[in-house]
Every structure is written in C-alpha cells, then in structure tokens.
Design an enzyme around this catalytic site. Structure first.
Site: not given
Ligand code: AMP
Length: 275
Positions: A21-22, A24-25, A28, A144, A167, A175
């Site tokens: 969903m952008g 990014l960190h 991602h 999820q 992470v 994060m």
């Molecule tokens: P989101 O942008 O929050 O929808 O996350 C996109 C993808 O990144 C999803 O598969 C999340 O589980 C993964 N994600 C989000 N935060 C982390 C994190 N801290 N460590 C690893 N994967 C993550």
C-alpha cells in the site's frame, strides 16, 4: 499490466509480485529483495485498497508519498511499479468479492469484520492483472498471509506464496507505514508490543507451555502502559491458524497481538518453535 505480463511470460520469464500500500520502508524492501532473487522480473504494486478499510478506519489519512516510493524502487532496480487508480480496480457497477471463510473470523477478523474480504478481493485482482509466478508477503501480517495461502489453495491459483520475517527498528518496533502516526511519546509506548512478545519467547525458553499463563503475563505488561488499549493477544497453531491452549513439542505457533497506542492501532507477532 496484463499485456506486459503476457509478453514477459511469452519470453519465458518468471514474474514476482510484491503487493504493497506504499509509503515503503525496509520491511517492504526485504520482500522486494526476496522477489529479485527468486524471479526474473519483479513487479511492485502500490494500491491503498479502499475495500479493506472499514468506514471508521484510516483510509483517508493513510500515509502516501508516491514520488518517494518510486525513487526508492528505482534505486532497487525494480522492473515494474504497478500503481492503478481505485476507479480502474473498482470500476462503476463493480460487484464481485472473494471471501475466505473460517480463518477470517478470528483475531483481526473479529475487530475488522470486513477487512479480509477486501484483502482477498484485491489480491485476487492483482494476481489476475500481474499474473505472477511468485508473490511475496510479510509475516508482519501473519493472518493475512495465512488467508492468502488458503485462497490460493482453494481457488487453485498458480502462484507460489513466500512469507518473509518481520523487519524491526533497532529498538524492536515492527516497521509499519502506520508508525508515522505515533508521537514521540507514543512511539516509546509502542515498544511494549515487541517487549511483550520477547517476554512470551523468554517464558517459552524457560519451559512455560501454558498459553493462558503466557497471555496473562503479556497482558500485565501491556496494561502497565497507560496509553495502551489491547484488542487481543492470541496464540495459534501456525499450521492451521487455530487457537491453542498448550504448546506441544515439535510444533510452531504464532503469538499475535493487536493493540492501540493512543489512536493508532498496531499489530505484531512472533513465531515460537517448540523443540
Ligand atoms: P502494506 O504496505 O502494509 O500493505 O504491506 C505490504 C507487505 O509488506 C505485506 O505483505 C506486509 O506483511 C509486508 N510488511 C509490512 N511491514 C513489514 C515488516 N515490518 N516486515 C516484513 N514485512 C512487512
């Protein structure tokens, strides 16, 4: 996107999809790196999916910075960034949803009853658009990931799902794009989530197998932070995502937590391997 993917496939290339969903960190980024290792071509999608937010949730204020995200992905040499408009995804008179039944009713599903229906529908649309061989998700959203694996299995999607570890920031905070909502004081209070998961890990290391006791001690720790409001702490069998009372040797479990710090709702979890 379908035309590009069809051409890539005709050229014999494998496609890896990282749905996001952008904003990014590094979490991602870890998924992108895994996709780049595994796939010939990596596609990162950025789409803040309205159907996975309830009316009272943070859709409108969800953090976004597409230019920053694009820069970030360019630096990583990502092949394609797919940024559809909500009106392209959910065109007028849209009326089709994908719903996984049982495992969407507990934990997050209890507090966000419409959430997973939105998630499985958008992931389904993304799979049909990008036609990936592989898709990469984070353990940060462990339920999820389990729901998507169930959907892929049930609907016979020809996509292999890979899950990457969480992470964290140096101080333990998982994060999340939503961490920007936290004030400095809340950011400090938010550390109680990862600290309580560490406590669970240590209890297990010292031989505790009763999940009621583990949860109760975590509860006390969370409640000692005034600004916290717990939604749930649960221990589930990682194989089938069902609740469990006792930890059994040679099995793996997730301890999952959802907690509000001020007005920000955070989730975190840890994987326990009982040996
Ligand atoms: P989101 O942008 O929050 O929808 O996350 C996109 C993808 O990144 C999803 O598969 C999340 O589980 C993964 N994600 C989000 N935060 C982390 C994190 N801290 N460590 C690893 N994967 C993550």
């Amino acid at each position: 996107m379908q035309q590009i993917s069809a051409r890539l496939k005709a050229e014999g290339k494998t496609i890896g999809l990282v749905p996001t969903m952008g904003f990014l960190h590094a979490g991602h980024l870890s998924l992108v790196e895994k996709s780049k290792k595994k796939s010939d071509v990596t596609v990162v999608s950025i789409f803040i999916n309205p159907t996975q937010f309830a009316i009272n949730e943070d859709l409108n204020k969800y953090p976004r910075d597409i230019e920053r995200d694009k820069k970030f992905l360019r630096k990583l040499n990502v092949d394609y960034v797919f940024i559809p408009e909500a009106s392209e995804i959910y065109q007028e008179n849209y009326q089709t949803y994908v719903e996984v039944e049982k495992i969407t009713k507990i934990l997050e599903g209890e507090f966000r009853p419409t959430h997973f229906k939105g998630v499985t529908s958008i992931v389904s649309i993304l799979f049909n658009s990008v036609m990936p061989n592989y898709a990469f998700f984070g353990q940060k959203d462990a339920q999820q990931a389990a729901v998507i694996k169930q959907m892929v299995k049930d609907l016979k999607y020809n996509v292999s799902i890979f899950i990457s570890p969480i992470v964290r920031e140096a101080d333990g905070l998982a994060m999340s794009s939503r961490n920007v909502y936290l004030s400095a004081a809340e950011r400090h209070d938010a550390l109680v989530l990862s600290r309580s998961l560490k406590l669970a890990e240590n209890l297990v290391l010292s031989g505790e197998r009763n999940t009621g006791i583990i949860i109760s001690k975590m509860n006390d720790m969370i409640n000692s932070v005034k600004n916290s409001k717990l939604d749930y702490i649960k221990v589930i069998d990682s194989d089938n995502f069902t609740l469990t009372d006792r930890l059994i040797k040679n099995k793996n479990y997730y301890v999952l937590i959802a907690c509000r710090i001020g007005s920000t709702r955070l989730i975190d979890n840890t994987l326990l391997k009982i040996r």
